[in-house]
Design a protein around this motif. Structure first.
Motif, PDB file in Angstrom:
ATOM      1  N   SER A 153       0.835  -1.202   0.000  1.00 28.03           N
ATOM      2  CA  SER A 153       0.000   0.000   0.000  1.00 28.03           C
ATOM      3  C   SER A 153       0.875   1.260   0.000  1.00 28.03           C
ATOM      4  CB  SER A 153      -0.903   0.013   1.243  1.00 28.03           C
ATOM      5  OG  SER A 153      -1.762  -1.105   1.269  1.00 28.03           O
ATOM      6  N   GLY A 154       0.325   2.348  -0.494  1.00 25.93           N
ATOM      7  CA  GLY A 154       0.961   3.655  -0.350  1.00 25.93           C
ATOM      8  C   GLY A 154       1.954   4.038  -1.426  1.00 25.93           C
ATOM      9  N   ILE A 155       2.043   3.278  -2.533  1.00 25.33           N
ATOM     10  CA  ILE A 155       3.017   3.627  -3.571  1.00 25.33           C
ATOM     11  C   ILE A 155       2.639   4.952  -4.229  1.00 25.33           C
ATOM     12  CG2 ILE A 155       4.098   2.945  -5.738  1.00 25.33           C
ATOM     13  CD1 ILE A 155       3.646   0.038  -4.960  1.00 25.33           C
ATOM     14  N   THR A 156       1.381   5.100  -4.597  1.00 25.01           N
ATOM     15  CA  THR A 156       0.934   6.337  -5.255  1.00 25.01           C
ATOM     16  C   THR A 156       1.242   7.550  -4.396  1.00 25.01           C
ATOM     17  OG1 THR A 156      -0.847   5.198  -6.435  1.00 25.01           O
ATOM     18  CG2 THR A 156      -1.074   7.578  -6.139  1.00 25.01           C
ATOM     19  N   GLU A 157       0.909   7.462  -3.119  1.00 22.82           N
ATOM     20  CA  GLU A 157       1.110   8.590  -2.213  1.00 22.82           C
ATOM     21  C   GLU A 157       2.588   8.880  -1.967  1.00 22.82           C
ATOM     22  OE1 GLU A 157      -2.850   6.663  -1.462  1.00 22.82           O
ATOM     23  OE2 GLU A 157      -0.796   5.953  -1.712  1.00 22.82           O
ATOM     24  N   THR A 158       3.399   7.826  -1.916  1.00 25.43           N
ATOM     25  CA  THR A 158       4.831   8.014  -1.683  1.00 25.43           C
ATOM     26  C   THR A 158       5.499   8.679  -2.881  1.00 25.43           C
ATOM     27  OG1 THR A 158       4.902   6.116  -0.184  1.00 25.43           O
ATOM     28  CG2 THR A 158       6.994   6.822  -1.158  1.00 25.43           C
ATOM     29  N   VAL A 159       5.142   8.243  -4.084  1.00 25.37           N
ATOM     30  CA  VAL A 159       5.683   8.871  -5.288  1.00 25.37           C
ATOM     31  C   VAL A 159       5.271  10.337  -5.348  1.00 25.37           C
ATOM     32  CG1 VAL A 159       5.550   8.906  -7.819  1.00 25.37           C
ATOM     33  CG2 VAL A 159       5.880   6.741  -6.611  1.00 25.37           C
ATOM     34  N   ALA A 160       4.007  10.630  -5.027  1.00 29.82           N
ATOM     35  CA  ALA A 160       3.527  12.012  -5.038  1.00 29.82           C
ATOM     36  C   ALA A 160       4.273  12.852  -4.006  1.00 29.82           C
ATOM     37  CB  ALA A 160       2.022  12.044  -4.774  1.00 29.82           C
ATOM     38  N   TRP A 161       4.516  12.287  -2.830  1.00 33.32           N
ATOM     39  CA  TRP A 161       5.252  13.014  -1.783  1.00 33.32           C
ATOM     40  C   TRP A 161       6.666  13.328  -2.247  1.00 33.32           C
ATOM     41  CZ3 TRP A 161       9.729  12.246   0.912  1.00 33.32           C
ATOM     42  CH2 TRP A 161       9.920  12.995   2.067  1.00 33.32           C
ATOM     43  N   CYS A 162       7.318  12.358  -2.849  1.00 32.02           N
ATOM     44  CA  CYS A 162       8.676  12.592  -3.349  1.00 32.02           C
ATOM     45  C   CYS A 162       8.693  13.743  -4.351  1.00 32.02           C
ATOM     46  CB  CYS A 162       9.224  11.327  -4.009  1.00 32.02           C
ATOM     47  SG  CYS A 162       9.691  10.008  -2.866  1.00 32.02           S
ATOM     48  N   ARG A 163       7.803  13.703  -5.311  1.00 35.66           N
ATOM     49  CA  ARG A 163       7.767  14.741  -6.335  1.00 35.66           C
ATOM     50  C   ARG A 163       7.456  16.107  -5.720  1.00 35.66           C
ATOM     51  NH1 ARG A 163       8.245  13.448 -11.437  1.00 35.66           N
ATOM     52  NH2 ARG A 163       8.216  11.261 -12.085  1.00 35.66           N
ATOM     53  N   HIS A 164       6.527  16.163  -4.787  1.00 30.73           N
ATOM     54  CA  HIS A 164       6.157  17.418  -4.139  1.00 30.73           C
ATOM     55  C   HIS A 164       7.332  18.026  -3.382  1.00 30.73           C
ATOM     56  CE1 HIS A 164       3.622  20.385  -2.138  1.00 30.73           C
ATOM     57  NE2 HIS A 164       4.155  20.014  -0.984  1.00 30.73           N
TER      58      HIS A 164
ATOM     59  N   GLY B  65      10.579  17.588  -4.151  1.00 29.88           N
ATOM     60  CA  GLY B  65      11.773  17.752  -4.961  1.00 29.88           C
ATOM     61  C   GLY B  65      12.681  16.549  -5.021  1.00 29.88           C
ATOM     62  N   LEU B  66      12.140  15.373  -4.692  1.00 30.68           N
ATOM     63  CA  LEU B  66      12.909  14.139  -4.761  1.00 30.68           C
ATOM     64  C   LEU B  66      12.442  13.328  -5.965  1.00 30.68           C
ATOM     65  CD1 LEU B  66      12.840  13.090  -0.985  1.00 30.68           C
ATOM     66  CD2 LEU B  66      14.702  14.231  -2.211  1.00 30.68           C
ATOM     67  N   VAL B  67      13.350  12.956  -6.838  1.00 33.04           N
ATOM     68  CA  VAL B  67      12.992  12.229  -8.049  1.00 33.04           C
ATOM     69  C   VAL B  67      12.820  10.745  -7.706  1.00 33.04           C
ATOM     70  CG1 VAL B  67      13.656  11.662 -10.410  1.00 33.04           C
ATOM     71  CG2 VAL B  67      14.353  13.855  -9.415  1.00 33.04           C
ATOM     72  N   PRO B  68      11.625  10.178  -7.888  1.00 41.66           N
ATOM     73  CA  PRO B  68      11.408   8.750  -7.574  1.00 41.66           C
ATOM     74  C   PRO B  68      11.786   7.870  -8.765  1.00 41.66           C
ATOM     75  CG  PRO B  68       9.320   9.764  -8.148  1.00 41.66           C
ATOM     76  CD  PRO B  68      10.372  10.845  -8.286  1.00 41.66           C
ATOM     77  N   VAL B  69      12.703   6.947  -8.547  1.00 34.32           N
ATOM     78  CA  VAL B  69      13.233   6.097  -9.609  1.00 34.32           C
ATOM     79  C   VAL B  69      13.166   4.636  -9.153  1.00 34.32           C
ATOM     80  CG1 VAL B  69      15.260   5.577 -11.035  1.00 34.32           C
ATOM     81  CG2 VAL B  69      14.813   7.942 -10.315  1.00 34.32           C
ATOM     82  N   LEU B  70      12.864   3.743 -10.070  1.00 36.41           N
ATOM     83  CA  LEU B  70      12.927   2.314  -9.775  1.00 36.41           C
ATOM     84  C   LEU B  70      14.336   1.801 -10.041  1.00 36.41           C
ATOM     85  CD1 LEU B  70       9.616   0.887 -11.305  1.00 36.41           C
ATOM     86  CD2 LEU B  70      10.120   1.348  -8.906  1.00 36.41           C
ATOM     87  N   ALA B  71      14.916   1.148  -9.060  1.00 38.01           N
ATOM     88  CA  ALA B  71      16.224   0.489  -9.206  1.00 38.01           C
ATOM     89  C   ALA B  71      16.009  -0.964  -8.829  1.00 38.01           C
ATOM     90  CB  ALA B  71      17.266   1.144  -8.310  1.00 38.01           C
ATOM     91  N   THR B  72      15.975  -1.845  -9.815  1.00 42.61           N
ATOM     92  CA  THR B  72      15.473  -3.186  -9.557  1.00 42.61           C
ATOM     93  C   THR B  72      16.136  -4.222 -10.448  1.00 42.61           C
ATOM     94  OG1 THR B  72      13.446  -4.544  -9.653  1.00 42.61           O
ATOM     95  CG2 THR B  72      13.593  -2.703 -11.185  1.00 42.61           C
ATOM     96  N   LEU B  73      16.084  -5.457 -10.002  1.00 42.90           N
ATOM     97  CA  LEU B  73      16.497  -6.589 -10.826  1.00 42.90           C
ATOM     98  C   LEU B  73      15.297  -7.285 -11.452  1.00 42.90           C
ATOM     99  CD1 LEU B  73      19.348  -8.236  -8.701  1.00 42.90           C
ATOM    100  CD2 LEU B  73      19.455  -6.331 -10.322  1.00 42.90           C
TER     101      LEU B  73
END
Length: 220
Positions: free
Chosen positions: A82-93, A95-103
Motif C-alpha cells: 500500500s501507499g506507492i501512489t502517495e509516496t511517489v507524489a510526496w517525493c515529487r512534491h 523535490g525528490l525524483v522517484p526512480v525504480l532500481a530493480t532486478l
C-alpha cells in the motif's frame, strides 16, 4: 514534473519492497508454470549459493513461447504494498525524483513506472521474437549494474550520491545502499538491515517518508 531543480532522488527496489513477501518473477512464474523451481533458485541467490546470472537464465527459460501481451496483462494482479501512489507524489512534491532500481524484468519496471509515475526504471531484459519470449536473456543486470545505473541517473539529474536515498530489502540492494547518502531497509533481511542507515517495518510504503525527509532537510 518538478517546479524547480530536484534536491535529491530516491531509488526504490521492487521485489520484496514494492512487491511484498515475494518477487514479481515468482508471481509471473506461477502463471508460466515454473514457480517452485524459481522460488528455490531465488532462495539460493539470497543465501549466496547462486548468482544473478544463473537465476535469470533459469527464469528466462520458463518464459519461452509466452506472448508479450498475455504476460503484461497478468501484471494487473501483481501484489503490491500500500501507499506507492502517495509516496511517489510526496517525493515529487518535495523535490525528490522517484526512480525504480530493480532486478525485476523490464516489463515489470515499465508497468510500474507507467502506473505510478516513477521517473525511470532499469533492469534485465528478456529476448523476444515475433511478440513472444524466446526463453533467452537479452540483457543481464545484477546488483552492481543496479548501483551503477542508479548513480549514472543521479549524475544526469545533476545530483551527488549523498543527495540520494535507496529503499530496499535484500542482498541486491547492498551495493547501492553503500553508495548513497541515505539507505532505508524496508521489511528487510538481516543483511540489508545491517547495511542500511535506518530500518523500517510497515505494511504501507509511506512508513519510509519520515526517513526520506532527511534528504530534504540535509539540503536546507
Amino acid at each position: 514534473m518538478f517546479s524547480s531543480d530536484p534536491v535529491g532522488a530516491v531509488f526504490f527496489d521492487v521485489d520484496g519492497t514494492l512487491v511484498p513477501g515475494t518477487s514479481s518473477s515468482v508471481f509471473l512464474a506461477g502463471y508460466l508454470g515454473h514457480r517452485d523451481e524459481l522460488t528455490e533458485a531465488e532462495d539460493a541467490y539470497a543465501a549466496g549459493a547462486m548468482d544473478n546470472r544463473q537465476v535469470s537464465e533459469l527464469d528466462a527459460a520458463g518464459w519461452a513461447g509466452a506472448h508479450v501481451d498475455e504476460v503484461s496483462g497478468r501484471l494487473e494482479g501483481l501484489p503490491l504494498v500500500s501507499g506507492i501512489t502517495e509516496t511517489v507524489a510526496w517525493c515529487r512534491h518535495n523535490g525528490l525524483v522517484p526512480v525504480l532500481a530493480t532486478l525485476a524484468w523490464s516489463p515489470v519496471g515499465s508497468y510500474l513506472t507507467d502506473r505510478f509515475g516513477f521517473h525511470a526504471f532499469s533492469g534485465p531484459e528478456l529476448e523476444t521474437v515475433g511478440g513472444r519470449f524466446t526463453g533467452q536473456v537479452a540483457r543481464h543486470f545484477d546488483e552492481y549494474g543496479k548501483r551503477d545505473v542508479a548513480l549514472a541517473q543521479a549524475r544526469e539529474l545533476g545530483l551527488s550520491p549523498r543527495a540520494c536515498g535507496a529503499v530496499g530489502d535484500s542482498r541486491s540492494d547492498l551495493p547501492l545502499f553503500a553508495s548513497v547518502g541515505l539507505s532505508v531497509a524496508f521489511n528487510a533481511s538481516p543483511g540489508a538491515r545491517g547495511a542500511a542507515t535506518v530500518a523500517v517495518d510497515d505494511e504501507d510504503l509511506r512508513g519510509v517518508l519520515p526517513s526520506l525527509s532527511r534528504l530534504i532537510t540535509s539540503t536546507l
